[in-house]
Design a protein around this motif. Structure first.
Motif, mmCIF file in Angstrom:
data_model
loop_
_atom_site.group_PDB
_atom_site.id
_atom_site.type_symbol
_atom_site.label_atom_id
_atom_site.label_comp_id
_atom_site.label_asym_id
_atom_site.label_seq_id
_atom_site.Cartn_x
_atom_site.Cartn_y
_atom_site.Cartn_z
ATOM 1 N N LEU A 22 -22.449 -33.867 -9.135
ATOM 2 C CA LEU A 22 -23.658 -33.361 -9.800
ATOM 3 C C LEU A 22 -24.886 -34.149 -9.342
ATOM 4 C CD1 LEU A 22 -24.954 -31.468 -11.866
ATOM 5 C CD2 LEU A 22 -24.510 -33.187 -13.612
ATOM 6 N N LYS A 40 -21.409 -26.190 -24.460
ATOM 7 C CA LYS A 40 -21.567 -25.210 -25.536
ATOM 8 C C LYS A 40 -21.911 -25.927 -26.826
ATOM 9 C CE LYS A 40 -18.986 -21.041 -24.464
ATOM 10 N NZ LYS A 40 -17.646 -20.455 -24.501
ATOM 11 N N LEU A 98 -31.960 -26.191 -16.277
ATOM 12 C CA LEU A 98 -30.588 -25.845 -16.670
ATOM 13 C C LEU A 98 -30.030 -27.002 -17.492
ATOM 14 C CD1 LEU A 98 -28.566 -24.534 -13.588
ATOM 15 C CD2 LEU A 98 -29.361 -23.243 -15.565
ATOM 16 N N ALA A 111 -16.632 -35.438 -10.367
ATOM 17 C CA ALA A 111 -17.571 -34.349 -10.659
ATOM 18 C C ALA A 111 -18.955 -34.887 -11.006
ATOM 19 C CB ALA A 111 -17.035 -33.482 -11.787
ATOM 20 N N SER A 112 -19.006 -35.999 -11.739
ATOM 21 C CA SER A 112 -20.312 -36.530 -12.134
ATOM 22 C C SER A 112 -21.118 -36.928 -10.891
ATOM 23 C CB SER A 112 -20.141 -37.723 -13.075
ATOM 24 O OG SER A 112 -19.351 -38.708 -12.457
ATOM 25 N N LEU A 134 -27.158 -29.068 -18.018
ATOM 26 C CA LEU A 134 -25.874 -29.390 -17.405
ATOM 27 C C LEU A 134 -25.419 -30.729 -17.940
ATOM 28 C CD1 LEU A 134 -26.722 -28.513 -13.690
ATOM 29 C CD2 LEU A 134 -25.733 -27.029 -15.445
ATOM 30 N N ARG A 135 -24.137 -30.806 -18.290
ATOM 31 C CA ARG A 135 -23.715 -32.120 -18.772
ATOM 32 C C ARG A 135 -23.359 -33.014 -17.597
ATOM 33 N NH1 ARG A 135 -18.162 -32.333 -21.896
ATOM 34 N NH2 ARG A 135 -16.753 -31.647 -20.247
ATOM 35 N N PRO A 136 -23.648 -34.312 -17.751
ATOM 36 C CA PRO A 136 -23.548 -35.206 -16.597
ATOM 37 C C PRO A 136 -22.143 -35.326 -16.009
ATOM 38 C CG PRO A 136 -24.798 -36.241 -18.358
ATOM 39 C CD PRO A 136 -24.229 -34.975 -18.919
ATOM 40 N N SER A 137 -21.089 -35.145 -16.810
ATOM 41 C CA SER A 137 -19.758 -35.417 -16.268
ATOM 42 C C SER A 137 -19.330 -34.373 -15.253
ATOM 43 C CB SER A 137 -18.726 -35.501 -17.388
ATOM 44 O OG SER A 137 -18.457 -34.211 -17.891
ATOM 45 N N ASP A 138 -19.757 -33.117 -15.424
ATOM 46 C CA ASP A 138 -19.224 -32.100 -14.529
ATOM 47 C C ASP A 138 -20.159 -30.927 -14.233
ATOM 48 O OD1 ASP A 138 -19.201 -30.925 -16.970
ATOM 49 O OD2 ASP A 138 -17.040 -30.697 -17.136
ATOM 50 N N GLY A 139 -21.423 -31.021 -14.642
ATOM 51 C CA GLY A 139 -22.360 -29.957 -14.294
ATOM 52 C C GLY A 139 -22.074 -28.629 -14.960
ATOM 53 N N ILE A 140 -21.361 -28.656 -16.069
ATOM 54 C CA ILE A 140 -21.079 -27.436 -16.827
ATOM 55 C C ILE A 140 -22.039 -27.389 -18.015
ATOM 56 C CG2 ILE A 140 -19.307 -26.255 -18.211
ATOM 57 C CD1 ILE A 140 -18.629 -26.264 -15.266
ATOM 58 N N ILE A 141 -22.407 -26.185 -18.419
ATOM 59 C CA ILE A 141 -23.313 -26.063 -19.556
ATOM 60 C C ILE A 141 -22.541 -26.382 -20.843
ATOM 61 C CG2 ILE A 141 -24.774 -24.481 -20.864
ATOM 62 C CD1 ILE A 141 -24.987 -22.898 -18.124
ATOM 63 N N GLU A 172 -20.592 -20.432 -19.273
ATOM 64 C CA GLU A 172 -21.117 -21.801 -19.254
ATOM 65 C C GLU A 172 -20.988 -22.447 -17.874
ATOM 66 O OE1 GLU A 172 -18.275 -20.866 -20.547
ATOM 67 O OE2 GLU A 172 -16.805 -22.495 -20.700
#
Lengths: 1153, 256
Positions: free
Chosen positions: B226, A240, A229, B222-223, A231-238, B246
């Motif tokens: 994760l 875009k 997946l 949040a980081s 996921l970006r490190p700051s918040d686990g959101i994909i 997303e």
């Protein structure tokens, strides 16, 4: 001083592995020294590879296993070089192995220790994106599969020793020093990625959503921290919007280095494409100065990235990155090519970090006394690309210059090729041949099967009731003996197995333990030592595909383990001894093409004492390089050619045929026969040889009549003609005011959709030379991308410093040339400056390199090897087998493969010679045991087998009116595709044939479940899907215990009949898993799977089976998660469909069949 | 009406229980709020018992053992001290540490027993009832306590605690002594991490949630959430629930 027949290879990345394999196969003892805990290098961290999107670990893992088990290769992990003395041919080296705190031989790699370890450490393999225990293995497919303690974080609690049932852990083990004598040293220490952290380059280390490309590689990987997946490190959101910034640490004297890292443009395109494939909502944007796609088929890849995947390219170098603190999004300010300033927000920024010298190399070079260049890479010369400044020490891969994987593999073989010349007299002096007892004849004997069930510590026994499985096995027909072992792979159990074979007169052996992919060779060797043919062995995978994936269902897991054992027994009953054939090798080589590559290859073989036939179609040796005077580094090319020609002419073992035309080439590896005519009198020649090297070269593109006024105006000349002027007749340009050069003439267009790789450097070389001849000259170079990869970038910078002007144009707006009085005028609409016009005295066209077209096709047909759409020869595998053809015994080098510089051609020539030497150095070549066989009595002569065979190993031919149908055991790779295709069932695949698989299907489909059905029969190909299922186990991805797996070598080896058989026997669902299209271990076997299974899908309905009950899916070796998810979904789906009986009456399907 | 706290006492058989008996024999009076569970040694008191007690609505827990050096089993009370120290660290994270007290009472200290019980009852009375008994906002407290209990049941942490004395006093397998400070730091780190991880699991037990939602609910960046999710996924405790556009959500799965 006597020469020593062993070689030290430093660095266990792909370069070190390739060099070691070549040397080990050529009769040398190899010590492969690796500083970390596993071989595999950076490639093992990669998700996919460009330009084929091959899964990196799928193609690498089999190589790791092969290197790890190679009888002539000694792997020394966690080891570094301390000291060296002596000289070429006979060095003494001192090595130090840092303590692993466990005994490498005893550790079974089961991993229980890591699960119990209370201390967490940063996982460097995942680039810090995950954690691992203080005792760990580098990655799941590591070779050797050995755990080690990270002493920096270990607190010495002693848990691991407590739980290690193999008793491998020993905290008192000290560092170990060894001294060895070796004849040569090959350096392959690799590189480090540029580290943007210390300077917080582009906010890296401060802004969480700025990551490096190698981190992103792990993020993309199915076995990485996020299981694929994004996921970006700051918040686990994909994220875009993803921005890729090129040239981070490259082409930048302030940060990192001046040179170009050669690989970033391509790996970035790949990462963008793969990101889009993983998550279609991702919108990738790549910011780059030039797009350097200068390898074979690279430009096509960039085109696909842009047009098929919608990857956006912006020509700009970003100066800095700002963060929006609330959202952690990133702001990029950039100037577009036409001067517009844009501010754009991205969710994730990826830094395409360049290649830096490995931090250990300065120290290493000092120890070895090897010179480094000003960039701290190993110093080499263009005409001896794998030689260091010290004789007997060779270099390959990234250590000498940044380069991609195929070039690295080429150099690795080339380094082995150079060693061959130095050490050929000491060949075969240090390798030991194992004395084996005579094989017991078991033909006609009833099966007496021995079953050994492994606890694997608690890995299996913690879930599966091993004692129950043993009792069960003991009661099955033909089982003469069954027992359980704590570790079946341990050394004492091997002795035990041998004893039991004697005591119980066993003639088949089954081990129920882990995966055959890693452990089958070990057990095969064991039973062979006890006198049994090694093919009388089978392995039931009750760990990776049972206890590890059904951890919470001990009862079901035990039932499954029994079924897997029963299936293995069913197969074992029909196993027969297979004989590997021994063929004697003719120690002579044929080299086709007398250019630099061909002559280099011929000399390399001849200098080892092999007779060579060097065939040249023209009347002179030298090839295209005759038109070249200097390299960009100012090395004398004419001198090189003269020297090579003299050496070739003087060599007693090289037979040169000029004006030669090959009429036919027959035979196969070890024993080819070539017929040709040569000389002005067309004299007929026939000779035998063991190998073939194709070095037929390529030629310069000839512009069409009037293209850029070429041919209409004398002042429009080719770059090669300009070079000729500059070096032989330079006064001609003394009067000139301006020279304009136009790049990509006959390259990167519809007709020739590829980059010719060297024209940029050639133009810059000539421009600099022209400036030297006439400093007042104005030089303007019109280009599309400047592709001065690697250290050539320096010359690009030098050219600009000298005032040479570079102006970019787009393919859609090529320069227009008009005659204007006594001069020529070049009119261009450029993206940056708009419409411009330049008057000039000369125009030099940088014409590309084109293949020899029909000539290549003709030769390809004769050799039964493929060419690509541009008629360049197509190697066996673009990444890992760049010098081989798929057909054994035929090799490839130079521009016949694709455009290459002289230096690269020399490396390729040495590489091809080294590959050839792995055959020529042997007296006897041993073939594969698992191959197909034809029964001529059943053959109907349709020749469909030849159509599906990718190795030219099988087919029908006619001799004197008689039909001969046979498999060439020397060429057959054992995929079974031909057997699956044969409509007359005249072809039998050994070991994985119908007689072995059919009884397995029956056992697999007759399973009863306590908790109800479905019963699923899964056919998995050995190289990808089976490996993926193993990885699901290693990662403990759980799935329902309803699946019974049958391993086949290739999904393409699976006849339709067997798939239907599974339904007939009562399977509620059938799964076929293979490699992704393009990834097939046998080149394209899965294409045939696709065709056959589509056929099945279309017919199931008509025979009364719901097509939903059948599933074909591609699962790679890194997609453990995907495998488990697929099984969960499929079992669920089939469960809803109910038992298969509900759909048909047994009778009707039998009729259909 | 004054609040009458429910106090649970774990008393070791040889000293504290005997001390309590002596208080009785001597007719020393103390508040009737305490209910006693006899254990053979204070070292037997598993910290997870105490978390369990709090989950069941106990307002305060007393653990009493022999004075250091007097243990009937030689060193059991040292182990108790280490265990309660770790428990205390966890209880601090959820503001519960004042509701637990470890102390030593010998067989001859009837008076001391009564005094400790009185003091502790008093202290809890002042603190008021355990927030878990407050029906309106007890779900957060329950989540916290469940997380604490799960952390205490983690075999790795228990192992570490079990080895603490040996590693600090006698040295580790390499023969090196680990300073008490270094060990404390390590325990702190493990407790911090495991507590957050367990809280994450509790939060996504029945419903998948995104990383920012979890972060918001447990008050951690949040980081960091994760990073913990990565660990939990590798342990097979958490998996992706679904992906909406997303936003992927994660859910806890049975396993481990």
């Amino acid at each position: 001083m006597e020469k020593v027949g062993s070689v030290l290879v430093i660095g266990g990345g792909i370069a070190g592995i390739q060099a070691s394999m070549d040397l080990g196969d050529s009769g040398y003892k190899v010590y492969l020294v690796e500083s970390t805990m596993s071989i595999g290098g950076v490639m093992s961290q990669l998700d996919k590879t460009f330009p084929t999107n091959d899964c990196a670990i799928c193609i690498l893992a089999p190589k790791l296993v092969a290197a790890g088990r190679h009888e002539n290769i000694n792997l020394l992990i966690n080891t570094t070089l301390e000291k060296i003395s002596g000289k070429a041919g006979n060095f003494k080296v001192d090595l130090k192995q840092k303590s692993l705190y466990l005994d490498q031989e005893t550790c079974t790699g089961c991993g229980v220790c890591a699960q119990e370890c209370p201390v967490e450490a940063i996982d460097f393999f995942n680039e810090g994106l995950s954690k691992r225990a203080a005792i760990s293995v580098k990655f799941p497919q590591a070779v050797p599969l050995v755990f080690s303690i990270n002493q920096e974080v270990c607190i010495g609690c002693g848990f691991c020793k407590g739980v290690c049932k193999a008793k491998a852990i020993d905290y008192t083990l000290k560092d170990k020093k060894t001294s060895l004598n070796v004849g040569a040293v090959v350096l392959a220490p690799g590189f480090d990625e540029y580290d943007p952290e210390p300077t917080h380059h582009y906010g890296f280390g401060k802004f969480p959503n700025v990551v490096t490309s190698i981190q992103f590689e792990r993020i993309l990987s199915a076995s990485g921290p996020h299981s694929g997946l994004i996921l970006r490190p700051s918040d686990g959101i994909i994220p875009k919007k993803i921005a890729f910034l090129q040239c981070v640490g490259s082409r930048d004297k302030k940060h990192g280095a001046e040179y170009c890292s050669s690989v970033c443009c391509m790996y970035t395109a790949k990462e963008a494409v793969i990101a889009k494939e993983h998550m279609p909502l991702v919108q990738p944007t790549i910011f780059s100065m030039d797009i350097r796609a200068c390898g074979k088929d690279f430009d096509k890849y960039i085109d696909r990235a842009q047009n098929e995947y919608g990857v956006r390219y912006i020509r700009s170098r970003i100066s800095s990155v700002k963060e929006i603190s609330e959202s952690n999004d990133l702001i990029l300010n950039y100037e577009t090519e036409n001067g517009e300033i844009v501010e754009e927000v991205f969710n994730l920024v990826i830094l395409a970090v360049g290649a830096m010298p490995n931090r250990s190399t300065k120290e290493l070079a000092k120890t070895l006394g090897v010179e480094l260049n000003e960039e701290f890479f190993c110093k080499t010369k263009p005409f001896s690309p794998v030689e260091t400044s010290k004789e007997g020490i060779y270099v390959c891969g990234m250590f000498s210059e940044p380069k991609d994987i195929p070039e690295t593999v080429v150099e690795a073989s080339a380094a082995a090729g150079a060693v061959n010349i130095l050490l050929s007299e000491a060949r075969n002096t240090l390798i030991e041949e194992k004395k084996l007892p005579k094989e017991i004849d078991i033909i006609g004997e009833p099966p007496r099967i021995g079953v050994f069930v492994c606890h694997c510590g608690i890995n299996i026994a913690g879930v599966v009731d091993v004692a129950d499985v043993v009792d069960y096995a003991n009661k099955l027909p033909d089982v003469a003996y069954a027992e359980k072992n704590l570790y079946t792979c341990s050394a004492d159990t091997q002795t035990n197995i041998k004893e039991k074979i004697k005591e119980y007169n066993l003639n088949r052996v089954i081990v129920a333990s882990c995966t055959p992919r890693t452990h089958e060779p070990l057990f095969q060797a064991t039973i062979r030592e006890a006198g049994l043919n090694k093919y009388l062995f089978d392995l039931a995978n009750i760990r990776d595909q049972c206890s590890w994936v059904h951890m919470h269902e001990p009862k079901e897991a035990t039932e499954k383990a029994k079924d897997l054992v029963r299936m293995a027994i069913a197969k074992a009953r029909n196993l027969i001894p297979l004989q590997e054939q021994h063929v004697s090798v003719i120690h002579k080589g044929l080299v086709i093409g007398g250019g630099v590559a061909g002559m280099t290859a011929a000399l390399n073989l001849a200098n080892q004492g092999f007779e060579v036939y060097l065939v040249e179609k023209g009347d002179k040796l030298g090839g295209f390089s005759k038109n070249v005077y200097q390299t960009i580094e100012k090395y004398d090319v004419q001198g090189l050619i003269t020297d090579l020609i003299k050496k070739v002419d003087d060599h007693k073992l090289i037979n040169v045929f000029l004006n030669a035309k090959i009429n036919s080439i027959g035979g196969y590896v070890c024993n080819f026969t070539t017929r040709l005519t040569q000389g002005k009198n067309k004299e007929f020649k026939e000779f035998q040889h063991g190998i073939i090297i194709v070095a037929t070269g390529a030629h310069e593109y000839q512009p069409k009549e009037g293209e850029f006024l070429y041919g209409n105006d004398d002042r429009v000349i080719l770059q090669s003609e300009l070079e000729n002027l500059l070096f032989t007749n330079s006064e001609k340009i003394n009067g000139a005011e301006t020279i304009v050069m136009i790049q990509c003439v006959g390259s990167r267009n519809e007709e020739h959709p590829y980059c010719s790789r060297m024209c940029c450097s050639e133009a810059i070389k000539n421009a600099i030379k022209a400036k030297e001849v006439n400093p007042n000259l104005n030089i303007v170079i019109f280009y599309r991308d400047i592709r001065t990869y690697g250290f050539k970038e320096k010359f690009y910078n030098l050219a600009r410093e000298k005032g040479i002007v570079f102006i970019r144009f787009d393919q859609e707006n090529p320069p227009d040339i008009v005659k204007k009085g006594s001069r020529l005028s070049v009119n261009v609409v450029t993206p940056k400056l708009g419409k411009i016009s330049i008057d000039t005295d000369f125009i030099a066209l940088s014409a590309g390199i084109v293949s020899n077209g029909e000539e290549n096709e003709e030769l390809a047909k004769m050799l039964k090897v493929p060419v690509n759409s541009e008629k360049f020869f197509l190697e066996a595998h673009v990444k890992l087998r760049p010098s081989d053809f798929a057909t054994d015994g035929i090799f490839l080098c130079g521009t016949a493969r694709g455009s290459a510089t002289i230096s690269e051609s020399i490396a390729q020539a040495l590489s091809a010679s080294s590959r050839a030497t792995t055959i020529l150095s042997k007296d006897i070549l041993v073939t594969e045991g698992i191959i197909s066989k034809v029964n001529p009595a059943l053959c109907i002569g349709c020749n469909r087998c030849a159509e599906v065979c990718n190795y030219g190993a099988v087919g029908v031919r006619y001799e004197e009116g008689k039909m001969i149908s046979e498999v060439n055991p020397l060429l057959c790779k054992g995929c079974g595709d031909c057997a699956a295709e044969c409509p007359a069932e005249a072809i039998t695949m050994s070991h994985f044939g119908t007689s072995q698989i059919e009884p397995m299907i029956a056992e697999a489909a007759h399973v009863e479940f306590g908790n109800g059905r479905p019963r699923i029969v899964a056919f998995l190909c050995n190289w990808c899907s089976y490996a993926g299922a193993d990885l699901a186990g290693v990662s403990r991805y759980q799935y329902p215990p309803n699946v019974r797996t049958i391993r086949v070598m290739c999904s393409g080896g699976l006849p339709k009949r067997l798939i239907l058989q599974a339904f007939l026997e009562g399977a509620d669902g059938v799964f076929v898993g293979g490699c992704h299209i393009g990834d097939c271990h046998y080149i394209a076997g899965n294409q045939d799977t696709l065709r056959r299974t589509r056929d099945i899908e279309s017919k199931l309905e008509s025979i009364g089976i719901n097509p939903e009950r059948f599933l074909r899916k591609w699962v790679s070796a890194s997609e453990g998660k995907l495998f488990s998810e697929t099984m969960i979904e499929f079992v669920d789906k089939v469960k809803k469909l109910g038992p298969i009986e509900s759909e048909y009456k047994n009778k009707s399907i039998k009729v259909s069949k | 009406m004054t609040f009458e706290p429910k106090i649970l006492g774990f008393l070791c058989n040889w000293c504290s229980y005997a001390g309590a008996d002596l208080a009785g024999v001597s007719r020393i009076q103390y508040p009737p709020n305490i209910r006693v569970i006899r254990v053979m040694c204070s070292g037997r008191v598993d910290p997870s018992f105490i978390a369990d007690a709090f989950i069941h609505g106990i307002d305060g827990v007393l653990v009493l053992g022999c004075h250091l050096g007097d243990c009937h089993y030689l060193t059991g009370n040292y182990e108790a001290e280490i265990k309660m120290n770790a428990l205390n660290k966890l209880l601090q994270l959820i503001n519960f540490s004042e509701r637990m007290r470890l102390d030593w009472v010998s067989a001859s200290e009837g008076n001391r027993f009564a005094q400790i019980v009185s003091e502790f009852t008093n202290q809890i009375q002042k603190l008021g009832t355990s927030p878990i008994n407050n029906k309106e906002k007890n779900s957060e407290i329950r989540d916290n306590l469940e997380a604490v209990k799960n952390v205490l049941e983690d075999s790795r942490l228990r192992g570490l605690i079990a080895r603490q004395r040996e590693l600090v006093n006698d040295g580790n397998v390499y023969g090196e002594q680990i300073s008490a400070e270094k060990f404390e730091n390590l325990i702190d780190e493990v407790i911090q991490n495991e507590f957050i991880r367990q809280k994450i699991i509790v939060k996504i037990k029945s419903k998948g949630k995104s990383v920012p939602t979890i972060a918001n609910e447990i008050g951690v960046k949040a980081s960091e959430v994760l990073e913990h999710i990565v660990v939990l996924r590798s342990r097979g405790l958490v998996d992706v629930d679904e992906i909406n556009e997303e936003i992927p959500t994660f859910i806890s799965i049975m396993g481990g």
